[in-house]
Design a protein around this motif. Structure first.
Motif, mmCIF file in Angstrom:
data_model
loop_
_atom_site.group_PDB
_atom_site.id
_atom_site.type_symbol
_atom_site.label_atom_id
_atom_site.label_comp_id
_atom_site.label_asym_id
_atom_site.label_seq_id
_atom_site.Cartn_x
_atom_site.Cartn_y
_atom_site.Cartn_z
ATOM 1 N N GLN A 179 0.828 -1.202 0.000
ATOM 2 C CA GLN A 179 0.000 0.000 0.000
ATOM 3 C C GLN A 179 0.870 1.263 0.000
ATOM 4 O OE1 GLN A 179 -2.284 0.923 3.558
ATOM 5 N NE2 GLN A 179 -4.022 1.530 2.277
ATOM 6 N N MET A 180 1.922 1.261 0.785
ATOM 7 C CA MET A 180 2.804 2.434 0.827
ATOM 8 C C MET A 180 3.508 2.639 -0.510
ATOM 9 S SD MET A 180 4.380 2.504 4.701
ATOM 10 C CE MET A 180 5.254 0.954 4.594
ATOM 11 N N SER A 181 3.927 1.561 -1.145
ATOM 12 C CA SER A 181 4.576 1.662 -2.453
ATOM 13 C C SER A 181 3.624 2.237 -3.500
ATOM 14 C CB SER A 181 5.077 0.283 -2.892
ATOM 15 O OG SER A 181 5.630 0.340 -4.178
ATOM 16 N N ARG A 182 2.391 1.745 -3.521
ATOM 17 C CA ARG A 182 1.401 2.258 -4.478
ATOM 18 C C ARG A 182 1.091 3.727 -4.213
ATOM 19 N NH1 ARG A 182 -0.878 -2.634 -3.160
ATOM 20 N NH2 ARG A 182 -2.404 -1.605 -1.834
ATOM 21 N N GLU A 183 1.045 4.109 -2.955
ATOM 22 C CA GLU A 183 0.741 5.495 -2.608
ATOM 23 C C GLU A 183 1.856 6.420 -3.084
ATOM 24 O OE1 GLU A 183 -2.057 8.091 -1.339
ATOM 25 O OE2 GLU A 183 -2.243 5.908 -1.337
ATOM 26 N N MET A 184 3.103 5.980 -2.950
ATOM 27 C CA MET A 184 4.228 6.791 -3.428
ATOM 28 C C MET A 184 4.143 6.979 -4.938
ATOM 29 S SD MET A 184 7.301 5.326 -1.029
ATOM 30 C CE MET A 184 8.387 5.269 -2.411
ATOM 31 N N LYS A 185 3.816 5.924 -5.663
ATOM 32 C CA LYS A 185 3.691 6.033 -7.125
ATOM 33 C C LYS A 185 2.529 6.943 -7.492
ATOM 34 C CE LYS A 185 5.563 1.486 -8.072
ATOM 35 N NZ LYS A 185 5.241 0.107 -8.425
ATOM 36 N N ARG A 186 1.421 6.823 -6.776
ATOM 37 C CA ARG A 186 0.219 7.609 -7.066
ATOM 38 C C ARG A 186 0.439 9.089 -6.795
ATOM 39 N NH1 ARG A 186 -3.992 9.048 -3.534
ATOM 40 N NH2 ARG A 186 -5.845 9.672 -4.653
ATOM 41 N N ARG A 187 1.164 9.412 -5.752
ATOM 42 C CA ARG A 187 1.344 10.807 -5.346
ATOM 43 C C ARG A 187 2.626 11.429 -5.868
ATOM 44 N NH1 ARG A 187 -2.323 12.586 -0.871
ATOM 45 N NH2 ARG A 187 -3.586 10.764 -0.453
ATOM 46 N N ASN A 188 3.304 10.761 -6.757
ATOM 47 C CA ASN A 188 4.526 11.309 -7.345
ATOM 48 C C ASN A 188 4.169 12.568 -8.132
ATOM 49 O OD1 ASN A 188 7.118 11.661 -8.202
ATOM 50 N ND2 ASN A 188 7.000 10.118 -9.802
ATOM 51 N N ILE A 189 4.698 13.697 -7.706
ATOM 52 C CA ILE A 189 4.358 14.977 -8.325
ATOM 53 C C ILE A 189 5.379 15.273 -9.422
ATOM 54 C CG2 ILE A 189 4.109 17.444 -7.919
ATOM 55 C CD1 ILE A 189 3.265 16.767 -5.068
ATOM 56 N N GLN A 190 4.897 15.357 -10.647
ATOM 57 C CA GLN A 190 5.753 15.672 -11.773
ATOM 58 C C GLN A 190 5.743 17.185 -11.994
ATOM 59 O OE1 GLN A 190 7.499 13.385 -13.502
ATOM 60 N NE2 GLN A 190 6.701 11.778 -12.189
ATOM 61 N N VAL A 191 6.889 17.750 -12.277
ATOM 62 C CA VAL A 191 6.987 19.172 -12.560
ATOM 63 C C VAL A 191 6.900 19.354 -14.073
ATOM 64 C CG1 VAL A 191 8.433 21.224 -12.422
ATOM 65 C CG2 VAL A 191 8.371 19.621 -10.527
ATOM 66 N N VAL A 192 5.943 20.154 -14.531
ATOM 67 C CA VAL A 192 5.738 20.391 -15.955
ATOM 68 C C VAL A 192 5.965 21.867 -16.230
ATOM 69 C CG1 VAL A 192 4.107 20.284 -17.862
ATOM 70 C CG2 VAL A 192 4.029 18.551 -16.077
ATOM 71 N N LEU A 193 6.881 22.181 -17.116
ATOM 72 C CA LEU A 193 7.139 23.572 -17.461
ATOM 73 C C LEU A 193 6.221 23.984 -18.592
ATOM 74 C CD1 LEU A 193 11.035 23.668 -17.360
ATOM 75 C CD2 LEU A 193 9.420 24.409 -15.614
ATOM 76 N N ILE A 194 5.522 25.088 -18.401
ATOM 77 C CA ILE A 194 4.604 25.608 -19.397
ATOM 78 C C ILE A 194 5.216 26.872 -19.988
ATOM 79 C CG2 ILE A 194 2.314 26.594 -19.777
ATOM 80 C CD1 ILE A 194 1.314 24.793 -17.538
ATOM 81 N N GLY A 195 5.173 26.961 -21.281
ATOM 82 C CA GLY A 195 5.703 28.147 -21.941
ATOM 83 C C GLY A 195 7.189 28.093 -22.226
ATOM 84 N N ALA A 196 7.821 26.972 -21.951
ATOM 85 C CA ALA A 196 9.243 26.832 -22.244
ATOM 86 C C ALA A 196 9.414 26.548 -23.727
ATOM 87 C CB ALA A 196 9.846 25.719 -21.415
#
Length: 121
Positions: A101-118
């Protein structure tokens, strides 16, 4: 006559997961954790930013300290509702399921940084 040059850098946009519940149930286990729990737990602890060997402390005592502390830490980091009593029960009686459960939660909540306008150069 002077001119002013203004430079604006693109700001990172982050997707925020506002849920205060676990993303999956405690019984949604995987085979790797069932057959080789110590390897799976060590990999999960390392990905979480803890010492790779931390889960090996679970062999001492009645309540597995590493599993218990990681679950409490993860609940606090992600703002998941729950109690330390429930964390203790899951860590003690459902250890493989807790690590899954902890492993799945880490994958689910992985925050990706997306640059807009680059611009690509």
């Amino acid at each position: 006559m002077s001119s002013t040059l203004v430079i604006r850098q693109p700001q990172p946009v982050m997707e925020i997961c506002d849920s205060d519940e676990w993303g999956s149930g405690i019984c949604d286990c995987c085979c790797f954790a069932y057959w080789c729990l110590s390897c799976f737990a060590c990999m999960t602890a390392s990905k979480y930013g803890e010492c790779l060997c931390l889960p090996l402390l679970d062999v001492f005592g009645c309540v597995p300290p590493a599993t218990f502390s990681m679950r409490v830490s993860m609940r606090q980091r992600y703002g998941i509702k729950g109690t330390m009593c429930r964390d203790c029960l899951y860590a003690t009686f459902c250890c493989p399921c807790t690590w899954c459960q902890m492993s799945r939660e880490m994958k689910r909540r992985n925050i990706q940084v997306v640059l807009i306008g680059a611009k690509n150069t």
